[in-house]
Design a protein around this motif. Structure first.
Motif, PDB file in Angstrom:
ATOM      1  N   MET A  15     -81.270 -14.632  13.413  1.00 21.78           N
ATOM      2  CA  MET A  15     -82.387 -15.360  13.714  1.00 21.78           C
ATOM      3  C   MET A  15     -83.625 -15.271  13.110  1.00 21.78           C
ATOM      4  O   MET A  15     -83.844 -13.776  12.773  1.00 21.78           O
ATOM      5  CB  MET A  15     -82.622 -15.329  15.329  1.00 21.78           C
ATOM      6  CG  MET A  15     -83.839 -16.082  15.659  1.00 21.78           C
ATOM      7  SD  MET A  15     -84.079 -15.661  17.522  1.00 21.78           S
ATOM      8  CE  MET A  15     -85.786 -16.433  17.842  1.00 21.78           C
ATOM      9  N   SER A  16     -84.293 -15.957  12.278  1.00 21.38           N
ATOM     10  CA  SER A  16     -85.735 -15.565  11.692  1.00 21.38           C
ATOM     11  C   SER A  16     -86.647 -16.710  11.809  1.00 21.38           C
ATOM     12  O   SER A  16     -86.294 -17.839  11.966  1.00 21.38           O
ATOM     13  CB  SER A  16     -85.341 -15.403  10.290  1.00 21.38           C
ATOM     14  OG  SER A  16     -84.864 -16.593   9.621  1.00 21.38           O
ATOM     15  N   ASP A  17     -88.003 -16.282  11.392  1.00 20.74           N
ATOM     16  CA  ASP A  17     -88.726 -17.451  11.317  1.00 20.74           C
ATOM     17  C   ASP A  17     -89.849 -16.711  10.282  1.00 20.74           C
ATOM     18  O   ASP A  17     -89.807 -15.770   9.831  1.00 20.74           O
ATOM     19  CB  ASP A  17     -89.815 -17.652  12.649  1.00 20.74           C
ATOM     20  CG  ASP A  17     -90.500 -16.205  13.150  1.00 20.74           C
ATOM     21  OD1 ASP A  17     -91.525 -16.364  13.676  1.00 20.74           O
ATOM     22  OD2 ASP A  17     -90.085 -15.414  13.173  1.00 20.74           O
ATOM     23  N   VAL A  36     -88.976 -13.166   9.197  1.00 22.77           N
ATOM     24  CA  VAL A  36     -88.815 -12.087  10.005  1.00 22.77           C
ATOM     25  C   VAL A  36     -87.378 -12.254  10.678  1.00 22.77           C
ATOM     26  O   VAL A  36     -87.106 -13.168  11.287  1.00 22.77           O
ATOM     27  CB  VAL A  36     -89.929 -12.188  11.372  1.00 22.77           C
ATOM     28  CG1 VAL A  36     -89.517 -11.024  12.424  1.00 22.77           C
ATOM     29  CG2 VAL A  36     -91.165 -12.237  10.953  1.00 22.77           C
ATOM     30  N   VAL A  37     -86.572 -11.273  10.463  1.00 23.76           N
ATOM     31  CA  VAL A  37     -85.200 -11.215  10.738  1.00 23.76           C
ATOM     32  C   VAL A  37     -85.005 -10.243  12.089  1.00 23.76           C
ATOM     33  O   VAL A  37     -85.276  -9.268  11.857  1.00 23.76           O
ATOM     34  CB  VAL A  37     -84.205 -10.747   9.716  1.00 23.76           C
ATOM     35  CG1 VAL A  37     -82.831 -10.780   9.984  1.00 23.76           C
ATOM     36  CG2 VAL A  37     -84.533 -11.581   8.450  1.00 23.76           C
ATOM     37  N   ARG A  38     -84.371 -10.854  13.082  1.00 26.81           N
ATOM     38  CA  ARG A  38     -84.251 -10.068  14.197  1.00 26.81           C
ATOM     39  C   ARG A  38     -82.748  -9.962  14.447  1.00 26.81           C
ATOM     40  O   ARG A  38     -81.856 -11.248  14.328  1.00 26.81           O
ATOM     41  CB  ARG A  38     -84.656 -10.904  15.552  1.00 26.81           C
ATOM     42  CG  ARG A  38     -86.222 -10.909  15.421  1.00 26.81           C
ATOM     43  CD  ARG A  38     -86.736 -11.553  16.444  1.00 26.81           C
ATOM     44  NE  ARG A  38     -88.081 -11.501  16.455  1.00 26.81           N
ATOM     45  CZ  ARG A  38     -89.130 -12.523  15.877  1.00 26.81           C
ATOM     46  NH1 ARG A  38     -88.527 -13.412  15.100  1.00 26.81           N
ATOM     47  NH2 ARG A  38     -90.337 -12.275  15.732  1.00 26.81           N
ATOM     48  N   THR A  87     -88.324  -9.840   5.306  1.00 23.09           N
ATOM     49  CA  THR A  87     -87.622 -10.169   4.184  1.00 23.09           C
ATOM     50  C   THR A  87     -88.566 -10.997   3.171  1.00 23.09           C
ATOM     51  O   THR A  87     -89.226 -11.940   3.685  1.00 23.09           O
ATOM     52  CB  THR A  87     -86.200 -10.842   4.170  1.00 23.09           C
ATOM     53  OG1 THR A  87     -85.289 -10.228   5.063  1.00 23.09           O
ATOM     54  CG2 THR A  87     -85.659 -11.316   2.901  1.00 23.09           C
ATOM     55  N   ASP A  88     -89.147 -10.500   2.057  1.00 23.34           N
ATOM     56  CA  ASP A  88     -90.101 -11.139   1.385  1.00 23.34           C
ATOM     57  C   ASP A  88     -89.618 -12.368   0.785  1.00 23.34           C
ATOM     58  O   ASP A  88     -88.546 -12.505   0.494  1.00 23.34           O
ATOM     59  CB  ASP A  88     -90.407 -10.151   0.317  1.00 23.34           C
ATOM     60  CG  ASP A  88     -91.186  -9.053   0.524  1.00 23.34           C
ATOM     61  OD1 ASP A  88     -91.143  -8.510   1.620  1.00 23.34           O
ATOM     62  OD2 ASP A  88     -92.101  -8.277  -0.685  1.00 23.34           O
ATOM     63  N   VAL A  89     -90.609 -13.397   1.243  1.00 21.65           N
ATOM     64  CA  VAL A  89     -90.553 -14.698   0.404  1.00 21.65           C
ATOM     65  C   VAL A  89     -91.332 -14.691  -0.850  1.00 21.65           C
ATOM     66  O   VAL A  89     -90.924 -15.286  -1.905  1.00 21.65           O
ATOM     67  CB  VAL A  89     -90.734 -15.853   1.250  1.00 21.65           C
ATOM     68  CG1 VAL A  89     -90.619 -17.261   0.705  1.00 21.65           C
ATOM     69  CG2 VAL A  89     -89.740 -15.657   2.364  1.00 21.65           C
ATOM     70  N   HIS A  90     -92.735 -14.314  -0.726  1.00 17.42           N
ATOM     71  CA  HIS A  90     -93.641 -14.275  -1.782  1.00 17.42           C
ATOM     72  C   HIS A  90     -94.675 -13.301  -1.507  1.00 17.42           C
ATOM     73  O   HIS A  90     -95.040 -13.060  -0.265  1.00 17.42           O
ATOM     74  CB  HIS A  90     -94.184 -15.801  -1.923  1.00 17.42           C
ATOM     75  CG  HIS A  90     -95.346 -15.876  -2.835  1.00 17.42           C
ATOM     76  ND1 HIS A  90     -94.962 -16.025  -4.143  1.00 17.42           N
ATOM     77  CD2 HIS A  90     -96.413 -15.773  -2.892  1.00 17.42           C
ATOM     78  CE1 HIS A  90     -96.069 -16.345  -4.944  1.00 17.42           C
ATOM     79  NE2 HIS A  90     -96.967 -16.166  -4.369  1.00 17.42           N
ATOM     80  N   ARG A  91     -95.242 -12.583  -2.318  1.00 10.25           N
ATOM     81  CA  ARG A  91     -96.057 -11.582  -2.677  1.00 10.25           C
ATOM     82  C   ARG A  91     -97.295 -11.983  -3.748  1.00 10.25           C
ATOM     83  O   ARG A  91     -96.686 -12.225  -4.786  1.00 10.25           O
ATOM     84  CB  ARG A  91     -95.759 -10.140  -2.616  1.00 10.25           C
ATOM     85  CG  ARG A  91     -95.105  -9.326  -1.618  1.00 10.25           C
ATOM     86  CD  ARG A  91     -94.821  -7.984  -2.015  1.00 10.25           C
ATOM     87  NE  ARG A  91     -93.904  -7.487  -0.824  1.00 10.25           N
ATOM     88  CZ  ARG A  91     -94.693  -6.757   0.208  1.00 10.25           C
ATOM     89  NH1 ARG A  91     -95.930  -6.428   0.232  1.00 10.25           N
ATOM     90  NH2 ARG A  91     -93.958  -6.393   1.098  1.00 10.25           N
ATOM     91  N   LEU A 147     -95.783  -6.903  10.344  1.00 12.10           N
ATOM     92  CA  LEU A 147     -95.201  -6.552  11.307  1.00 12.10           C
ATOM     93  C   LEU A 147     -95.579  -6.567  12.698  1.00 12.10           C
ATOM     94  O   LEU A 147     -95.151  -6.875  13.549  1.00 12.10           O
ATOM     95  CB  LEU A 147     -94.567  -4.758  10.924  1.00 12.10           C
ATOM     96  CG  LEU A 147     -93.753  -4.712   9.902  1.00 12.10           C
ATOM     97  CD1 LEU A 147     -93.792  -3.298   9.536  1.00 12.10           C
ATOM     98  CD2 LEU A 147     -92.390  -5.294  10.401  1.00 12.10           C
ATOM     99  N   SER A 148     -96.875  -6.649  12.456  1.00  8.38           N
ATOM    100  CA  SER A 148     -97.660  -6.746  13.927  1.00  8.38           C
ATOM    101  C   SER A 148     -97.728  -7.997  14.610  1.00  8.38           C
ATOM    102  O   SER A 148     -97.830  -8.081  15.668  1.00  8.38           O
ATOM    103  CB  SER A 148     -99.177  -6.359  13.662  1.00  8.38           C
ATOM    104  OG  SER A 148    -100.035  -7.627  13.080  1.00  8.38           O
ATOM    105  N   ILE A 149     -97.297  -9.035  13.734  1.00 10.41           N
ATOM    106  CA  ILE A 149     -97.199 -10.426  14.439  1.00 10.41           C
ATOM    107  C   ILE A 149     -95.649 -10.740  14.406  1.00 10.41           C
ATOM    108  O   ILE A 149     -94.935 -11.837  14.979  1.00 10.41           O
ATOM    109  CB  ILE A 149     -97.798 -11.539  13.806  1.00 10.41           C
ATOM    110  CG1 ILE A 149     -97.491 -11.624  12.313  1.00 10.41           C
ATOM    111  CG2 ILE A 149     -99.310 -11.263  14.012  1.00 10.41           C
ATOM    112  CD1 ILE A 149     -98.194 -12.771  11.826  1.00 10.41           C
ATOM    113  N   ALA A 150     -94.638  -9.743  13.895  1.00  7.36           N
ATOM    114  CA  ALA A 150     -93.337  -9.931  14.057  1.00  7.36           C
ATOM    115  C   ALA A 150     -92.829  -9.732  15.261  1.00  7.36           C
ATOM    116  O   ALA A 150     -91.475 -10.277  15.513  1.00  7.36           O
ATOM    117  CB  ALA A 150     -92.560  -9.164  13.084  1.00  7.36           C
TER     118      ALA A 150
END
Length: 319
Positions: free
Chosen positions: A1-3, A22-24, A33-37, A316-319
């Motif tokens: 599950m991720s968002d 965000v992977v749970r 898991t990075d998508v874009h930096r 991580l604070s909103i994950a």
């Protein structure tokens, strides 16, 4: 599950974006898991130390970068976003102009989203969370130093979290504007900068018991640039830089080299971002003072440079 979420870190010198999934998995803590930096130098804190206010052109540079970041969020399907503003936004008398702008841009991606000023203490805790995630807890306690444009956070902690933190009112932009005007800076200017850095960092060391630390981790653009130059990279490579270990003699060598260079010599270095050319010498002065104090107080012999920092902590604070 991720968002899919986004984090934006707006500092004195740069604005950075992380889009991540965000992977749970079961009861484990969520992971990213990075998508874009992406990072852009916007120098939001231009002149704030002297005037106490944001320059209109600095707000406009930041708006242009944030507009592009929001476009990327919309394209990526981001559902949540957190944007934090740090040292410069704490100091500026006209910061409401900045927050009106950020609310208008962020609201295009997520309704009601807006930037927030975080305290130096929270900035330190977010930096720590991002910095030590990949390091073995056996290497702790850690002292994590986030050397920014306007402030430097010194954080002590271990696998259980932060034990002590302090945000010192000094950074590479602030020390450059105040002390280092020459090209290259004069011996007197460098001495003045070192005194200024020692004075401000002494306040941090008076609060944070760094003598307990076993491992020093440095995060943010000054440290990553120092590592890239020390590695003699032909161009900046985040994968090569991440978790680089520099002995303190090697760190001092690259710092002395950069401090002594003029603008054109720094600009010619392959991994040097154009937006860091004029402030990397100031950052190097602060790094040297940190190295001397951590060696003396804690017997630290090396620096670990991490690409993961407050930006990861924000996510991580909103994950």
């Amino acid at each position: 599950m991720s968002d899919r979420i986004a984090a934006v870190d707006c500092g004195t010198n740069s604005i950075r974006l992380l889009i991540a999934d965000v992977v749970r998995e079961g009861t484990d803590s969520p992971r990213l898991t990075d998508v874009h930096r992406e990072m852009r130098i916007v120098r939001l804190g231009q002149g704030v130390d002297a005037t106490g206010a944001f320059a209109p052109e600095a707000i406009e540079r930041t708006r242009v970068a944030l507009r592009d970041y929001v476009d990327l969020m919309i394209e990526a399907g981001v559902t949540r976003v957190r944007m934090t503003a740090t040292s410069a936004a704490r100091d500026a008398s006209n910061r409401e102009d900045f927050f009106t702008m950020t609310a208008a841009e962020l609201g295009r991606a997520v309704e009601g989203a807006q930037a927030e000023v975080i305290t130096g203490d929270e900035e330190a805790r977010l930096s720590f969370a991002g910095a030590v995630g990949e390091l073995s807890s056996e290497a702790g306690p850690f002292v994590v130093v986030d050397l920014g444009g306007g402030s430097t956070e010194v954080v002590l902690g271990d696998g259980d979290g932060v034990q002590s933190a302090y945000s010192a009112d000094i950074g590479c932009v602030r020390i450059t504007e105040r002390c280092l005007q020459g090209n290259p800076p004069t011996r007197e200017e460098v001495a003045s900068a070192r005194f200024f850095a020692s004075e401000r960092l002494a306040q941090a060391f008076g609060v944070v018991p760094v003598e307990r630390a076993h491992t020093w981790v440095g995060v943010a653009g000054t440290f990553t640039t120092l590592a890239a130059v020390a590695l003699d990279l032909p161009e900046y490579d985040s994968e090569r830089v991440h978790l680089t270990r520099l002995s303190l003699p090697d760190l001092r060598k690259v710092c002395d080299r950069l401090i002594a260079m003029n603008h054109d010599e720094r600009a010619a270095l392959g991994p040097m971002h154009p937006g860091r050319v004029d402030v990397i010498g100031g950052g190097a002065v602060i790094a040297e003072v940190l190295a001397d104090e951590l060696a003396r107080r804690a017997g630290i012999a090396e620096l670990i440079v991490s690409e993961h920092d407050i930006l990861d902590g924000i996510a991580l604070s909103i994950a």
